[in-house]
Design a protein around this motif. Structure first.
Motif, PDB file in Angstrom:
ATOM      1  N   LEU A   1      10.495   1.622   4.727  1.00  0.00           N
ATOM      2  CA  LEU A   1      10.904   0.362   4.256  1.00  0.00           C
ATOM      3  C   LEU A   1      12.108  -0.330   4.859  1.00  0.00           C
ATOM      4  O   LEU A   1      11.987  -1.606   5.025  1.00  0.00           O
ATOM      5  CB  LEU A   1      10.859   0.291   2.703  1.00  0.00           C
ATOM      6  CG  LEU A   1       9.629   0.330   2.097  1.00  0.00           C
ATOM      7  CD1 LEU A   1       9.998   0.312   0.371  1.00  0.00           C
ATOM      8  CD2 LEU A   1       8.484  -0.823   2.236  1.00  0.00           C
ATOM      9  N   VAL A   2      12.834   0.687   5.250  1.00  0.00           N
ATOM     10  CA  VAL A   2      14.301   0.167   5.513  1.00  0.00           C
ATOM     11  C   VAL A   2      14.485   0.234   7.180  1.00  0.00           C
ATOM     12  O   VAL A   2      14.855  -0.696   7.699  1.00  0.00           O
ATOM     13  CB  VAL A   2      15.486   1.371   5.153  1.00  0.00           C
ATOM     14  CG1 VAL A   2      16.738   0.680   5.657  1.00  0.00           C
ATOM     15  CG2 VAL A   2      15.339   1.455   3.428  1.00  0.00           C
ATOM     16  N   ASN A   3      13.866   1.241   7.767  1.00  0.00           N
ATOM     17  CA  ASN A   3      13.829   1.375   8.848  1.00  0.00           C
ATOM     18  C   ASN A   3      12.698   0.940  10.076  1.00  0.00           C
ATOM     19  O   ASN A   3      12.804   0.858  11.029  1.00  0.00           O
ATOM     20  CB  ASN A   3      14.039   2.934   9.541  1.00  0.00           C
ATOM     21  CG  ASN A   3      15.360   3.555   8.983  1.00  0.00           C
ATOM     22  OD1 ASN A   3      16.333   2.759   8.696  1.00  0.00           O
ATOM     23  ND2 ASN A   3      15.158   4.887   8.486  1.00  0.00           N
ATOM     24  N   GLY A   4      11.643   0.622   9.296  1.00  0.00           N
ATOM     25  CA  GLY A   4      10.683  -0.134   9.879  1.00  0.00           C
ATOM     26  C   GLY A   4       9.637   0.791  10.795  1.00  0.00           C
ATOM     27  O   GLY A   4       9.320   0.305  11.884  1.00  0.00           O
ATOM     28  N   SER A   5       9.800   2.147  10.303  1.00  0.00           N
ATOM     29  CA  SER A   5       8.979   2.915  11.322  1.00  0.00           C
ATOM     30  C   SER A   5       7.462   2.726  11.698  1.00  0.00           C
ATOM     31  O   SER A   5       7.077   3.080  12.599  1.00  0.00           O
ATOM     32  CB  SER A   5       9.137   4.299  10.902  1.00  0.00           C
ATOM     33  OG  SER A   5       8.490   4.499   9.499  1.00  0.00           O
ATOM     34  N   PHE A   6       6.792   1.833  10.933  1.00  0.00           N
ATOM     35  CA  PHE A   6       5.359   1.472  11.160  1.00  0.00           C
ATOM     36  C   PHE A   6       5.136   0.064  11.222  1.00  0.00           C
ATOM     37  O   PHE A   6       4.182  -0.402  11.080  1.00  0.00           O
ATOM     38  CB  PHE A   6       4.400   1.977   9.955  1.00  0.00           C
ATOM     39  CG  PHE A   6       4.617   3.789   9.973  1.00  0.00           C
ATOM     40  CD1 PHE A   6       4.002   4.515  10.945  1.00  0.00           C
ATOM     41  CD2 PHE A   6       5.106   4.460   8.893  1.00  0.00           C
ATOM     42  CE1 PHE A   6       3.787   5.672  10.770  1.00  0.00           C
ATOM     43  CE2 PHE A   6       4.993   5.812   8.671  1.00  0.00           C
ATOM     44  CZ  PHE A   6       4.539   6.345   9.656  1.00  0.00           C
ATOM     45  N   GLY A   7       6.300  -0.573  11.439  1.00  0.00           N
ATOM     46  CA  GLY A   7       6.383  -2.045  11.731  1.00  0.00           C
ATOM     47  C   GLY A   7       5.815  -2.879  10.417  1.00  0.00           C
ATOM     48  O   GLY A   7       5.910  -2.360   9.301  1.00  0.00           O
ATOM     49  N   LYS A   8       4.838  -3.594  10.753  1.00  0.00           N
ATOM     50  CA  LYS A   8       4.312  -4.314   9.667  1.00  0.00           C
ATOM     51  C   LYS A   8       3.461  -3.803   8.554  1.00  0.00           C
ATOM     52  O   LYS A   8       3.164  -4.092   7.590  1.00  0.00           O
ATOM     53  CB  LYS A   8       3.278  -5.603  10.289  1.00  0.00           C
ATOM     54  CG  LYS A   8       4.162  -6.653  11.031  1.00  0.00           C
ATOM     55  CD  LYS A   8       3.193  -7.941  11.122  1.00  0.00           C
ATOM     56  CE  LYS A   8       4.009  -8.979  12.113  1.00  0.00           C
ATOM     57  NZ  LYS A   8       3.288 -10.151  12.736  1.00  0.00           N
ATOM     58  N   ALA A   9       2.783  -2.514   9.330  1.00  0.00           N
ATOM     59  CA  ALA A   9       1.958  -1.788   8.485  1.00  0.00           C
ATOM     60  C   ALA A   9       2.587  -1.354   7.243  1.00  0.00           C
ATOM     61  O   ALA A   9       2.176  -0.686   6.224  1.00  0.00           O
ATOM     62  CB  ALA A   9       1.296  -0.630   9.303  1.00  0.00           C
ATOM     63  N   GLY A  10       4.061  -1.203   7.492  1.00  0.00           N
ATOM     64  CA  GLY A  10       4.980  -0.447   6.551  1.00  0.00           C
ATOM     65  C   GLY A  10       5.898  -1.428   5.667  1.00  0.00           C
ATOM     66  O   GLY A  10       7.001  -1.248   5.102  1.00  0.00           O
TER      67      GLY A  10
END
Length: 487
Positions: free
Chosen positions: A223-232
């Motif tokens: 949620l914070v670092n966006g490791s999965f982009g839009k999927a997350g």
């Protein structure tokens, strides 16, 4: 939610087209087939209608689908886009390297040019992006759900909402977009606990956290670092279920469901189910944990309510429902962990080597809403696939490492078939690794032990310094012999 119907008028007339085995022909090179195609049109004008099939995708799952379709008596030609070097060189399909599977107009044009009677969409991404919708609008039979129905996999929150509404047993959960709220809930629930990215994350968006700190880090990562982009953009926080995982597959035509054989995957990268999750490091079929009684229960409590629920939502599901299950330790009953909306990988490989029915006709019947007119026949015994992956997978890995002795490996034991998931050919004509999961070494046997022994005998013949594999596939069902895990 409105969906496009898979059922339309009479299918177009298909003429016989021989399967070509040349690797990586470009579309403009297919002009040479025109004369052959035209000559066969008149020769077979009065014969039984047959079918040419296009498989979308280029991994091990798609290779096994091509392999099964090629063996289908009603299937004249199998194309695979984009395919890979191993699929092409095996002769299981003609690969169309430069057909953009996310360009629906290009796929439709190819289908019309070569009178494709059935498109089988393998990966989830083209399904979610709406390829099936566009093919159906163009009057082309496509096996795979619409983009709306594919939300069963594309959004874990959507899948959970269907479970809630139609009484399908699943793990307790909450959905979050706020990391602080998610951490508060995690702290209340305690560990172990499961954190999932809501969208598609190539099988890697699930973190089984054994401590609160691991769970908090998973929340921040997604949620914070966006490791999965839009999927997350949102997450599911789910109770940890203790038990044994299993995979259950059913072919669905919008109203009816036809169960396939059971299978069991091995998601963790390391022996003993250790390390991070992967797309799957091996599988076997059938899975002893799914008794006939449990399979009937899965159909009645999970699969059929899902099919009915999707229809009531105005979004009939046509394709494969792949239920990831947990056979809960405390109750012995199945709960739904997740849905995939396509054949599993590597489970598809063990299913396809045991399938004896005409796959093309079964999938076409599903597209036409006529699944109740077909049945499935399976070879006796068991099958196992051992996945060979590039060193470093599921993290970063190096491409281009040389792979040798594949022919010797296939000849090492009866019933061995090697499916290519991520291979290419170098300038010298040698196979090289071109992905994370690279090979699916698959074997049949009279029982699971024989299938395992044959698969590992083949694996040990392969020379690949840049790869590794789990040495304990099947450990839940069989006492394990010690295997070397180096290539």
């Amino acid at each position: 939610m409105a969906c496009i119907s898979h059922t339309f008028g009479a299918s177009m007339k298909i003429c016989q087209l021989p399967v070509a085995t040349q690797s990586y022909n470009r579309l403009n090179r297919y002009q040479s087939y025109t004369a052959i195609f035209n000559s066969l049109s008149s020769d077979h004008a009065n014969s039984e209608e047959r079918i040419s099939v296009l498989v979308i995708g280029g991994g091990g799952r798609e290779h096994s689908l091509c392999y099964a379709l090629k063996r289908s008596q009603s299937c004249d030609a199998v194309f695979c886009a984009p395919g890979n070097a191993g699929i092409s060189n095996s002769g299981d399909a003609t690969c169309i390297e430069d057909l953009d599977i996310f360009d629906s107009s290009a796929v439709i044009a190819f289908c019309r040019k070569w009178e494709i009677g059935l498109v089988v969409v393998g990966p989830e991404a083209p399904l979610v992006s709406g390829l099936t919708n566009d093919l159906l609008k163009a009057g082309i039979h496509a096996f795979g759900p619409s983009s709306e129905a594919a939300a069963l996999e594309g959004s874990k929150n959507f899948m959970k909402s269907i479970c809630d509404k139609y009484g399908i047993p699943t793990a307790k959960y909450e959905t979050f977009t706020d990391p602080l709220a998610a951490k508060k809930y995690i702290n209340e629930q305690g560990a172990p606990i499961v954190v999932k990215a809501d969208g598609l994350a190539a099988g890697k968006g699930v973190i089984v956290a054994t401590t609160l700190q691991e769970a908090f880090e998973a929340v921040d990562s997604i949620l914070v670092n966006g490791s999965f982009g839009k999927a997350g953009s949102s997450i599911i926080v789910e109770e940890f279920l203790e038990g044994e995982e299993a995979s259950f597959f059913a072919i669905v035509d919008g109203e009816n469901a036809l169960p396939l054989e059971s299978a069991q995957d091995h998601k963790r990268v390391g022996d003993g189910d250790t390390g991070p999750n992967t797309g799957g490091m091996g599988a076997y079929c059938p899975a002893p944990v799914l008794t006939q009684e449990l399979q009937s229960l899965v159909m009645s409590s999970i699969i059929l309510p899902t099919v009915t629920g999707m229809a009531k939502e105005g979004c009939k599901f046509v394709g494969v429902l792949y239920a990831g299950l947990m056979i809960e330790k405390k109750s012995g009953l199945p709960k739904l962990i997740e849905y995939n909306v396509r054949f599993g990988d590597p489970e598809c490989q063990v299913l396809m080597v045991r399938l004896e029915s005409d796959l093309a006709q079964v999938l076409l019947a599903a597209c036409k809403g006529e699944l109740n007119t077909v049945s499935l026949e399976w070879a006796p015994g068991s099958a196992m696939v051992v996945v060979m992956a590039s060193n470093g997978y599921p993290g970063s890995y190096v491409k281009g490492t040389k792979i040798q002795n594949l022919e010797e490996a296939e000849a090492a034991a009866p019933g061995v078939k090697i499916f290519h998931a991520g291979t290419a050919v170098d300038a010298d004509g040698d196979y090289v690794a071109n992905g994370g999961r690279v090979l699916g070494v698959t074997a049949k046997g009279k029982d699971l032990e024989e299938a395992r022994d044959r698969a590992y005998r083949a694996v040990e013949e392969i020379k690949w310094d840049g790869g590794f594999y789990r040495k304990d596939i099947g450990w839940r069902a069989l006492p394990m012999k010690q295997k070397s895990s180096t290539c």
